[in-house]
Design a protein around this motif. Structure first.
Motif, mmCIF file in Angstrom:
data_model
loop_
_atom_site.group_PDB
_atom_site.id
_atom_site.type_symbol
_atom_site.label_atom_id
_atom_site.label_comp_id
_atom_site.label_asym_id
_atom_site.label_seq_id
_atom_site.Cartn_x
_atom_site.Cartn_y
_atom_site.Cartn_z
ATOM 1 N N SER A 1 18.330 47.630 34.904
ATOM 2 C CA SER A 1 19.400 47.127 35.769
ATOM 3 C C SER A 1 18.945 46.003 36.697
ATOM 4 O O SER A 1 19.774 45.264 37.208
ATOM 5 N N GLU A 2 17.636 45.847 36.898
ATOM 6 C CA GLU A 2 17.143 44.759 37.761
ATOM 7 C C GLU A 2 17.499 43.392 37.162
ATOM 8 O O GLU A 2 17.559 42.394 37.869
ATOM 9 N N LYS A 3 17.710 43.347 35.850
ATOM 10 C CA LYS A 3 18.010 42.067 35.197
ATOM 11 C C LYS A 3 19.510 41.816 35.085
ATOM 12 O O LYS A 3 19.937 40.830 34.501
ATOM 13 N N ALA A 4 20.311 42.703 35.642
ATOM 14 C CA ALA A 4 21.764 42.627 35.487
ATOM 15 C C ALA A 4 22.337 41.285 35.934
ATOM 16 O O ALA A 4 23.143 40.683 35.216
ATOM 17 N N ALA A 5 21.938 40.812 37.114
ATOM 18 C CA ALA A 5 22.512 39.574 37.644
ATOM 19 C C ALA A 5 22.237 38.390 36.725
ATOM 20 O O ALA A 5 23.155 37.615 36.402
ATOM 21 N N SER A 6 21.003 38.236 36.263
ATOM 22 C CA SER A 6 20.682 37.091 35.411
ATOM 23 C C SER A 6 21.323 37.222 34.032
ATOM 24 O O SER A 6 21.760 36.231 33.451
ATOM 25 N N VAL A 7 21.410 38.440 33.510
ATOM 26 C CA VAL A 7 22.047 38.635 32.200
ATOM 27 C C VAL A 7 23.544 38.352 32.297
ATOM 28 O O VAL A 7 24.121 37.708 31.416
ATOM 29 N N MET A 8 24.182 38.789 33.384
ATOM 30 C CA MET A 8 25.612 38.515 33.571
ATOM 31 C C MET A 8 25.854 37.009 33.632
ATOM 32 O O MET A 8 26.816 36.501 33.058
ATOM 33 N N LYS A 9 24.955 36.293 34.306
ATOM 34 C CA LYS A 9 25.067 34.839 34.399
ATOM 35 C C LYS A 9 24.956 34.213 32.999
ATOM 36 O O LYS A 9 25.735 33.324 32.641
ATOM 37 N N THR A 10 24.011 34.696 32.191
ATOM 38 C CA THR A 10 23.838 34.202 30.828
ATOM 39 C C THR A 10 25.088 34.473 29.995
ATOM 40 O O THR A 10 25.547 33.609 29.248
ATOM 41 N N LEU A 11 25.654 35.678 30.132
ATOM 42 C CA LEU A 11 26.866 36.017 29.381
ATOM 43 C C LEU A 11 28.011 35.089 29.770
ATOM 44 O O LEU A 11 28.757 34.615 28.904
ATOM 45 N N GLU A 12 28.153 34.825 31.067
ATOM 46 C CA GLU A 12 29.221 33.922 31.523
ATOM 47 C C GLU A 12 29.011 32.515 30.965
ATOM 48 O O GLU A 12 29.960 31.855 30.551
ATOM 49 N N GLN A 13 27.739 32.053 30.954
ATOM 50 C CA GLN A 13 27.454 30.700 30.472
ATOM 51 C C GLN A 13 27.678 30.561 28.968
ATOM 52 O O GLN A 13 28.009 29.477 28.492
ATOM 53 N N THR A 14 27.493 31.648 28.226
ATOM 54 C CA THR A 14 27.644 31.591 26.764
ATOM 55 C C THR A 14 28.984 32.183 26.314
ATOM 56 O O THR A 14 29.189 32.398 25.123
ATOM 57 N N GLN A 15 29.874 32.413 27.256
ATOM 58 C CA GLN A 15 31.162 33.032 26.958
ATOM 59 C C GLN A 15 31.938 32.280 25.888
ATOM 60 O O GLN A 15 32.493 32.884 24.973
ATOM 61 N N ARG A 16 31.970 30.956 25.958
ATOM 62 C CA ARG A 16 32.734 30.165 24.975
ATOM 63 C C ARG A 16 32.123 30.302 23.579
ATOM 64 O O ARG A 16 32.849 30.403 22.593
ATOM 65 N N GLN A 17 30.809 30.288 23.510
ATOM 66 C CA GLN A 17 30.114 30.439 22.223
ATOM 67 C C GLN A 17 30.388 31.836 21.641
ATOM 68 O O GLN A 17 30.694 31.976 20.455
ATOM 69 N N ILE A 18 30.297 32.861 22.481
ATOM 70 C CA ILE A 18 30.562 34.240 22.043
ATOM 71 C C ILE A 18 32.010 34.353 21.572
ATOM 72 O O ILE A 18 32.293 34.950 20.528
ATOM 73 N N ARG A 19 32.921 33.749 22.315
ATOM 74 C CA ARG A 19 34.343 33.789 21.951
ATOM 75 C C ARG A 19 34.577 33.086 20.611
ATOM 76 O O ARG A 19 35.375 33.524 19.788
ATOM 77 N N GLY A 20 33.851 31.993 20.390
ATOM 78 C CA GLY A 20 33.954 31.269 19.117
ATOM 79 C C GLY A 20 33.518 32.131 17.947
ATOM 80 O O GLY A 20 34.173 32.182 16.898
ATOM 81 N N GLU A 21 32.391 32.819 18.117
ATOM 82 C CA GLU A 21 31.898 33.712 17.063
ATOM 83 C C GLU A 21 32.882 34.860 16.845
ATOM 84 O O GLU A 21 33.146 35.255 15.708
ATOM 85 N N LEU A 22 33.415 35.377 17.942
ATOM 86 C CA LEU A 22 34.398 36.450 17.849
ATOM 87 C C LEU A 22 35.631 35.966 17.085
ATOM 88 O O LEU A 22 36.166 36.688 16.240
ATOM 89 N N GLY A 23 36.040 34.741 17.353
ATOM 90 C CA GLY A 23 37.191 34.152 16.676
ATOM 91 C C GLY A 23 37.023 34.125 15.169
ATOM 92 O O GLY A 23 37.953 34.415 14.415
ATOM 93 N N ARG A 24 35.807 33.795 14.720
ATOM 94 C CA ARG A 24 35.552 33.779 13.279
ATOM 95 C C ARG A 24 35.628 35.199 12.697
ATOM 96 O O ARG A 24 36.061 35.377 11.564
ATOM 97 N N MET A 25 35.238 36.196 13.497
ATOM 98 C CA MET A 25 35.240 37.582 13.006
ATOM 99 C C MET A 25 36.648 38.188 12.964
ATOM 100 O O MET A 25 36.931 39.008 12.100
#
Length: 114
Positions: free
Chosen positions: A59-83
């Motif tokens: 859980s100590e890495k939660a803040a930085s991982v959440m930031k990474t998820l937010e920054q890659t949200q569009r890419q993740i959404r794009g991959e999700l769109g293909r699925m």
């Protein structure tokens, strides 16, 4: 989950599975060695937006991982769109939220051991 339609629940479960696969495929290195799991998805009645609950260990890495998820949200959404292209007309907007229930369990466990 009260008030959610069967369709919402089915779509949410499918999104949870697909997002878990996308995040797992990126590997732990993409998230600074943290283990990220999708613990749940709640989707709006119009299926246009989804709140994605993730639990992060340690859980100590939660803040930085959440930031990474937010920054890659569009890419993740794009991959999700293909699925989900065959099942959904629109790919929902993703909003990531930290599921800290694991931290809660750990705190209770620690208190019980005292």
């Amino acid at each position: 989950m009260e008030g959610e339609s069967t369709r919402q629940l089915k779509v949410a479960r499918e999104l949870q599975r697909d997002l878990a696969e996308i995040i797992r495929a990126k590997g732990m290195a993409a998230y600074e060695g943290a283990m990220v799991s999708v613990s749940g998805v709640k989707i709006s009645p119009d299926l246009a937006s989804a709140r994605v609950y993730v639990s992060i260990f340690p859980s100590e890495k939660a803040a930085s991982v959440m930031k990474t998820l937010e920054q890659t949200q569009r890419q993740i959404r794009g991959e999700l769109g293909r699925m989900v292209a065959k099942q959904l007309r629109i790919v929902p907007e993703l909003n990531f939220a930290l599921d800290d229930s694991l931290d809660y369990v750990e705190r209770i466990d620690a208190l019980l051991k005292k």
